[in-house]
Enzyme design. Structure first.
Site, PDB file in Angstrom:
ATOM      1  N   GLU A 140       0.832  -1.199   0.000  1.00 43.78           N
ATOM      2  CA  GLU A 140       0.000   0.000   0.000  1.00 43.78           C
ATOM      3  C   GLU A 140       0.871   1.256   0.000  1.00 43.78           C
ATOM      4  OE1 GLU A 140      -3.777  -0.707   1.949  1.00 43.78           O
ATOM      5  OE2 GLU A 140      -3.662   1.284   2.834  1.00 43.78           O
ATOM      6  N   GLU A 194       2.004   1.774  -3.417  1.00 47.10           N
ATOM      7  CA  GLU A 194       0.896   2.295  -4.220  1.00 47.10           C
ATOM      8  C   GLU A 194       0.710   3.801  -3.974  1.00 47.10           C
ATOM      9  OE1 GLU A 194      -2.756   0.203  -3.469  1.00 47.10           O
ATOM     10  OE2 GLU A 194      -3.839   1.238  -5.068  1.00 47.10           O
ATOM     11  N   CYS A 212      -8.317  -2.250   4.213  1.00 47.17           N
ATOM     12  CA  CYS A 212      -8.195  -3.411   5.118  1.00 47.17           C
ATOM     13  C   CYS A 212      -9.502  -3.807   5.768  1.00 47.17           C
ATOM     14  CB  CYS A 212      -7.223  -3.148   6.252  1.00 47.17           C
ATOM     15  SG  CYS A 212      -5.968  -1.996   5.893  1.00 47.17           S
ATOM     16  N   SER A 244      -7.413   1.577  -2.397  1.00 48.73           N
ATOM     17  CA  SER A 244      -6.195   0.824  -2.659  1.00 48.73           C
ATOM     18  C   SER A 244      -6.587  -0.534  -3.241  1.00 48.73           C
ATOM     19  CB  SER A 244      -5.432   0.625  -1.350  1.00 48.73           C
ATOM     20  OG  SER A 244      -4.507  -0.422  -1.501  1.00 48.73           O
ATOM     21  N   LYS A 273     -15.212 -10.111   8.004  1.00 52.26           N
ATOM     22  CA  LYS A 273     -14.160 -10.947   7.412  1.00 52.26           C
ATOM     23  C   LYS A 273     -14.728 -12.263   6.886  1.00 52.26           C
ATOM     24  CE  LYS A 273     -10.469  -8.395   8.150  1.00 52.26           C
ATOM     25  NZ  LYS A 273      -9.671  -7.891   7.022  1.00 52.26           N
ATOM     26  N   GLU A 309     -15.850 -11.329   3.543  1.00 52.15           N
ATOM     27  CA  GLU A 309     -14.679 -11.079   2.697  1.00 52.15           C
ATOM     28  C   GLU A 309     -14.077 -12.395   2.177  1.00 52.15           C
ATOM     29  OE1 GLU A 309     -10.981  -8.124   3.192  1.00 52.15           O
ATOM     30  OE2 GLU A 309     -10.894  -9.813   4.565  1.00 52.15           O
ATOM     31  N   GLU A 341     -13.933 -13.000  -5.942  1.00 57.47           N
ATOM     32  CA  GLU A 341     -12.656 -12.581  -6.517  1.00 57.47           C
ATOM     33  C   GLU A 341     -11.460 -13.043  -5.687  1.00 57.47           C
ATOM     34  OE1 GLU A 341     -15.168 -10.595  -5.587  1.00 57.47           O
ATOM     35  OE2 GLU A 341     -14.489  -8.798  -4.540  1.00 57.47           O
ATOM     36  N   CYS A 362     -10.558  -2.110  14.698  1.00 56.45           N
ATOM     37  CA  CYS A 362     -10.874  -3.539  14.840  1.00 56.45           C
ATOM     38  C   CYS A 362     -10.944  -4.012  16.286  1.00 56.45           C
ATOM     39  CB  CYS A 362      -9.860  -4.374  14.081  1.00 56.45           C
ATOM     40  SG  CYS A 362      -9.711  -3.880  12.376  1.00 56.45           S
TER      41      CYS A 362
HETATM   42  S1  SF4 Z   1     -13.461  -5.318  12.751  1.00 54.79           S
HETATM   43 FE1  SF4 Z   1     -14.631  -3.615  11.862  1.00 54.79          FE
HETATM   44  S2  SF4 Z   1     -12.990  -2.133  11.376  1.00 54.79           S
HETATM   45 FE2  SF4 Z   1     -11.987  -4.105  11.644  1.00 54.79          FE
HETATM   46  S3  SF4 Z   1     -11.915  -5.039   9.656  1.00 54.79           S
HETATM   47 FE3  SF4 Z   1     -13.796  -5.757  10.575  1.00 54.79          FE
HETATM   48  S4  SF4 Z   1     -15.358  -4.337   9.858  1.00 54.79           S
HETATM   49 FE4  SF4 Z   1     -13.401  -3.361   9.548  1.00 54.79          FE
END
Ligand code: SF4
Ligand code: SF4
Ligand code: SF4
Ligand code: FES
Lengths: 136, 570
Positions: free
Chosen positions: B282, B285, B302, B322, B361, B364, B369, B501
């Protein structure tokens, strides 16, 4: 946010389409800058707003206490049989929607039913059929 | 100041103080359910009712302001009687059945109904529960709803709307038929939900929880043919021991590593390693975009909660994001290529599990992809549950070290877990890479702490780099509107969760502002105590580039470590 304007807008949409389509919900949400879930919640709160198209005639039969004592159940059954639909449903030809509701404001004159904006009191089984026949 | 007498205690409070707040000052605890600090007042559950002299009706303490000379009784016989009845009614509407499903509930250790029952001394329930027969909402990859357990307190609605600025939930219907639902009853997975999980922290019951992966993880751990590696996010180590009764902010890195080994993971690695890698990519970048006139400001990528947010609400800004994958996904990609090849492990036998403070997550990891980088995502809560289920007394274990080489990291990676951390880590590296000089002051205090939007300016080689940081999606939206209106920055860090987080939707319950601050303090403590505090100084990151990736931003790095986004709209 101006709730009066908001509700008026909803009434307009309801009157125009007979229900409030999803794309209109999105539009109103953007216009009033509120989440679309809020618009949806409002529709679900008020009994006069619909998220699905309804029939041309909305049949409301009261089933609160005083109508219930006057055998409103029988009226409901007759109408269900006649139209072939259940509470909350719409006939396939989109003519009738049936709703069992709480109180239409004529508690001394039960059973009470309503077709769109028109109130009928002291309804009997034959009367109910006659009223529906007239609509057909 | 206003005079008030609560349960015989005389005190003075400022105008606008509620009875609930005043009682707290007098060390009197009034039970609440629909009230949550930091959210607007709803006054719906009525559990907090109190007697006010001169008034016929009981008043809700959370929604009633003190008037001068008020005399309040919070636990008189009448109040206690009414409160018990109210509680019984609430319970009757909740799915507590003779199957004792409290024992199997996600909140068996943290249910607020149980706490209230204890506080008001419930000894009998006279009403039998009503099974409302609502279906579960399983439409989301990240979060599941069990509406039968919902007491319609509305806290999730207000949290999502007021703190996160989204508004996924609404009440529908009236009276006893009232339910909490989403737009068009579509379910959380089919609307603009960001998967941040903040609504889980708001919920007093088990009506909202993550989609579980722990059962699948047990399966692969017991499957001899699988090589199972685990990565742990920076925010997990400063929170997990809360689930075992430790003080918030206790640092339990070594104990957690030991527990993961005892659970049977073949290698215990660290997401911090790939956080350092993220900074290399990053940072490169950012430098490129500044030098070559690319799209600025550059937005960090992130936080998957933030990614889903921008895809829905600001798709026109996607070129600013990014292209770097998040540390979780970078780790998975490197594990399944470099690590697998180096150790001769067939890709199909390698399982990558991650432990995250985060519910987003889970979504994600399922993005098409990046499919296959990471197999299972456990929240901090799920891992704590597994450790308990295995009978491991985690907090008393001897500390152990992460495995090499994907377990080694610098302090710059640790601070990823707190708001402002990614920015600070990137600035440390970008400064040294651009100037070739050593950065004197490593601590960027301007970007630390719980202020919603933070800004800083750094002189790098004659250029004033302007940076901004926002955390909590409500603040993120504010900052996005500022940028839309013309505010200029070079680099912006955005995190979906309040505090970053460490306050993620997968962290131990409760997660309050006070607890967030303690976890943040510990994160900076870890950074301070590390010898290496800049990502580009991580010797194994250098080795990875030398042996495998070439240089930051190389063709191979792009193939493995970068991604693209989807404009979703609303
Ligand atoms: S805990 Fe919240 S701030 Fe951290 S990556 Fe997950 S969604 Fe994003
Ligand atoms: S996960 Fe986040 S965005 Fe989704 S409903 Fe919960 S608070 Fe709202
Ligand atoms: S899901 Fe939880 S927070 Fe939301 S209204 Fe129901 S009980 Fe309250
Ligand atoms: S806590 Fe006061 S009414 Fe719910």
């Amino acid at each position: 946010m101006n709730y009066a304007n908001f509700l008026e807008r909803m009434h307009n949409i309801q009157d125009t389409y007979g229900y409030i389509p999803e794309c209109e919900i999105d539009k109103v949400a953007r216009e009033f800058n509120i989440p679309r879930s809020k618009v949806y919640g409002t529709i679900r709160f008020y009994s006069m707003f619909y998220t699905e198209p309804t029939g041309k005639y909305i049949i409301r039969v009261c089933d609160s206490l005083s109508c219930h004592i006057n055998e409103s159940k029988e009226i409901v059954e007759v109408i269900k049989d006649y139209l072939g639909i259940d509470n909350g449903e719409t006939t396939e030809d989109r003519k009738f929607t049936l709703e069992i509701v709480e109180c239409l404001g004529h508690c001394g004159e039960g059973p009470v039913m309503m077709v769109n904006d028109h109130i009928y009191t002291h309804v009997s089984k034959t009367m109910a059929i006659e009223i529906l026949d007239k609509c057909v | 100041m206003l005079k008030v007498n609560i349960d015989g205690q005389n005190l003075e409070v400022a105008e606008g103080t509620t009875i609930l707040e005043a009682a707290k000052k007098a060390h009197i605890k009034i039970p609440t359910l629909c009230y949550e600090e930091g959210l607007s007042i709803y006054g719906g559950c009525r559990l907090c009712v109190v007697e006010v002299e001169g008034e016929n009706l009981l008043q809700p303490a959370c929604a009633t302001e003190i008037r001068d000379g008020m005399i309040v009784r919070t636990h008189s016989p009448k109040v206690r009687e009414v409160r018990k009845t109210l509680f019984e009614l609430i319970i009757a509407s909740h799915d507590i059945s003779c199957e004792l499903n409290c024992l199997t509930c996600s909140r068996n250790g943290s249910c607020e109904l149980r706490k209230v029952a204890e506080d008001i001394g419930i000894t009998e329930i006279r009403l039998s529960p009503i099974n409302k027969g609502y279906g579960e909402d399983k439409s989301s990859y990240a979060i599941m709803r069990e509406p039968n357990k919902c007491i319609t307190c509305g806290r999730c609605i207000r949290k999502c709307e007021e703190v996160q600025g989204i508004g996924i939930f609404t009440m529908a219907n009236r009276g006893p038929a009232t339910i909490v639902t989403t737009f068009g009853d579509k379910g959380m997975g089919n609307v603009e939900c960001t998967n941040c999980g903040q609504c889980i922290h708001a919920c007093p019951t088990g009506a909202l929880h993550e989609v579980y992966h722990y059962e699948s993880v047990w399966d692969v751990l017991h499957d001899e043919s699988k090589h199972v590696v685990v990565q742990t996010a920076p925010a997990v180590r400063v929170a997990i021991s809360e689930a075992f009764g430790d003080e918030p902010g206790t640092i339990a890195t070594g104990q957690m590593v030991a527990a993961l080994r005892r659970l049977g993971f073949d290698k215990v690695f660290d997401t911090n390693f790939s956080a350092d890698l993220t900074i290399m990519e990053e940072g490169t970048e950012l430098i490129q975009r500044i030098k070559e006139g690319g799209t600025l400001p550059l937005f960090t990528s992130c936080s998957p909660g933030w990614i889903k947010f921008i895809e829905h609400f600001y798709p026109e800004f996607l070129p600013h994001l990014s292209s770097c994958k998040s540390p979780q996904q970078m780790f998975g990609a490197i594990a399944k290529s470099y690590y697998a090849e180096k150790n001769n492990i067939p890709r199909e036998d390698l399982v990558v599990v991650s432990v995250m403070p985060c519910t987003a997550k889970k979504f994600e990891a399922k993005r098409p992809e990046m499919d296959g980088d990471v197999d299972y995502v456990l929240t901090t809560r799920e891992l704590a549950g597994m450790i308990k289920a295995a009978g491991i007394d985690m907090v008393n274990l001897e500390e152990e070290e992460y495995d090499r080489i994907m377990g080694t990291s610098t302090g710059a990676a640790d601070i990823f877990g707190a708001t402002g951390g990614v920015m600070e880590a990137a600035l440390r590296t970008a400064y040294e890479l651009i100037t070739g000089k050593e950065l004197e002051k490593l601590d960027f205090y301007d970007v630390r702490g719980m202020t919603g939007i933070k800004e800083t300016e750094v002189e790098i080689d004659g250029l004033t780099v302007r940076a901004a940081v926002a955390h909590g999606l409500g603040n993120v939206r504010k900052l996005m509107e500022m940028i839309k209106a013309g505010k200029e920055y070079h680099f912006v860090e955005l995190m979906a969760c309040p505090g970053g987080c460490i306050g993620g939707g997968g962290q131990p319950i409760p997660t309050t502002d006070e607890i967030r601050q303690k976890r943040i303090d510990s994160i900076y403590q870890i950074d301070k105590n590390k010898k290496l505090r800049k990502s580009h100084e991580n010797p194994y990151i250098k080795k990875l580039y030398d042996e495998y990736l070439g240089e930051p931003g190389s063709h191979r790095a792009h193939e493995l470590l970068h991604t693209h986004y989807t404009a979703r709209g609303v």
